[in-house]
Design an enzyme around this catalytic site. Structure first.
Site, short mmCIF file in Angstrom:
data_model
loop_
_atom_site.label_atom_id
_atom_site.label_comp_id
_atom_site.label_asym_id
_atom_site.label_seq_id
_atom_site.Cartn_x
_atom_site.Cartn_y
_atom_site.Cartn_z
N ILE A 151 0.84 -1.20 0.00
CA ILE A 151 0.00 0.00 0.00
C ILE A 151 0.87 1.25 0.00
CG2 ILE A 151 -1.76 1.31 1.26
CD1 ILE A 151 -2.67 -1.42 2.45
N ARG A 231 -3.31 1.44 12.20
CA ARG A 231 -4.03 0.97 13.38
C ARG A 231 -4.11 2.08 14.41
NH1 ARG A 231 -6.06 -2.13 10.68
NH2 ARG A 231 -6.09 -4.41 10.74
N ASP A 255 -9.07 6.89 9.88
CA ASP A 255 -10.03 5.85 9.56
C ASP A 255 -10.04 4.78 10.64
OD1 ASP A 255 -11.91 4.73 7.56
OD2 ASP A 255 -10.47 3.09 7.48
N GLU A 260 -13.07 1.28 18.79
CA GLU A 260 -14.03 1.41 17.69
C GLU A 260 -15.33 0.69 18.02
OE1 GLU A 260 -12.30 0.18 13.98
OE2 GLU A 260 -10.65 1.63 14.11
N HIS A 279 -13.65 3.47 9.65
CA HIS A 279 -12.88 2.26 9.31
C HIS A 279 -13.38 1.65 7.99
CE1 HIS A 279 -10.21 -1.01 11.27
NE2 HIS A 279 -10.11 -1.07 9.95
N GLY A 282 -10.40 0.60 3.79
CA GLY A 282 -10.02 -0.69 3.22
C GLY A 282 -11.14 -1.37 2.47
#
Length: 319
Positions: A151, A231, A255, A260, A279, A282
């Site tokens: 990435i 993360r 994100d 969470e 989130h 992805g």
């Protein structure tokens, strides 16, 4: 003869026929597709192969015959690693699947912050016409990428082609296409000092836990923006909130978070220099389509016993 279970959420688009076509009927006696935790719990006891998003430790403990787990995600920190390790389960992940759409998220985030689009959206909500908002550009700016995996390298390529200077961190520094300078993990401070945009892609491990702390935030440029796509646990959230409130840095796009969903009482929700996404960077409607080559290769190896699986996870390292 094996039993394989695909635990794929209902909102994810995939072709059951394409998946079934990869399976040797002489090797797999039972193929099941589930999308609810209770369904998975009912089927896991005699399952040999599990293709899944993160699941609970209780599921893995119940999987007495489990031999291989293909994670649909890249990160495996949300999986019950201890239980999988104790059972000797092979784990492979979806590394490489996110390369394109997550790189696009990163580029979009930098352009949004450069053009102050987040501020204009807030003004729209209050019917405010303000032409004084600074309009900058990412051309000529320096982006520091924390984590030059697949990435990170795709972000480097796109950013370089858009005229940005690219620097980054890799466990073993080496020459990488489109990256002007590569640093080791111990040189994170150098990256933060030089960057106009910092993109965090680091996994959460013992070594990276809260690696972006008050000390590191304090060396960043006052007009710098931090973008967290790795993360949440890699950032000291308390220190980050202070840095944003006191304008140590200009902005934050995130994100992922330590907890969470992000609690409704988190100060991050109300800060005007913060952009929060739930989130989803992805996610892609093409996700399972991109996973297919990895799954196809790994199934072929598992069924035939020859060759090498793609994306084997090192449980000691956690990735």
């Amino acid at each position: 003869m094996y039993k394989i279970v695909f635990n794929i959420p209902a909102h994810v688009t995939f072709s059951q026929q394409k998946i079934e076509a990869m399976l040797d009927p002489e090797k797999f006696k039972k193929v099941l597709f589930v999308n609810k935790p209770e369904q998975l719990e009912e089927e896991i006891e005699d399952t040999d192969v599990l293709v899944t998003y993160p699941c609970e430790a209780s599921i893995i403990r119940k999987g007495k015959k489990l031999k291989w787990l293909q994670a649909i995600t890249v990160g495996v920190d949300a999986f019950p690693i201890k239980e999988l390790h104790e059972k000797g389960v092979i784990i492979t992940n979806g590394k490489g699947v996110h390369r394109i759409h997550m790189a696009e998220y990163a580029i979009a985030s930098m352009i949004m912050m450069a053009r102050n689009i987040h501020s204009m959206i807030r003004n729209q909500m209050s019917s405010t016409w303000n032409r004084q908002l600074e309009q900058n550009e990412i051309f000529g700016a320096t982006v520091g990428i924390l984590g030059l995996g697949s990435i990170g390298q795709e972000i480097a390529k796109k950013a370089s082609l858009m005229g940005m200077r690219v620097i980054g961190i890799k466990n073993t520094p080496e020459e990488i296409p489109y990256v002007d300078n590569t640093f080791g993990m111990t040189e994170i401070e150098s990256i933060l000092k030089e960057s106009d945009y910092v993109i965090n892609l680091l996994p959460e491990t013992v070594k990276t836990r809260k690696i972006i702390n008050a000390k590191n935030l304090s060396v960043m440029k006052r007009n710098a923006c931090l973008i967290n796509m790795g993360r949440g646990g890699t950032i000291d959230e308390e220190a980050l909130i202070k840095a944003l409130e006191e304008k140590w840095i200009r902005g934050f796009v995130a994100d992922v978070f330590e907890e969470e969903p992000l609690p409704s009482n988190s100060p991050l929700w109300k800060l005007d220099n913060v952009v929060i996404t739930p989130h989803i960077c992805g996610e892609s409607t093409k996700y399972m389509e991109k996973l297919m080559p990895i799954l196809q290769n790994n199934l072929k190896v598992f069924q035939g016993g020859n060759g090498n699986m793609i994306n084997l996870v090192d449980l000691e390292k956690g990735y």
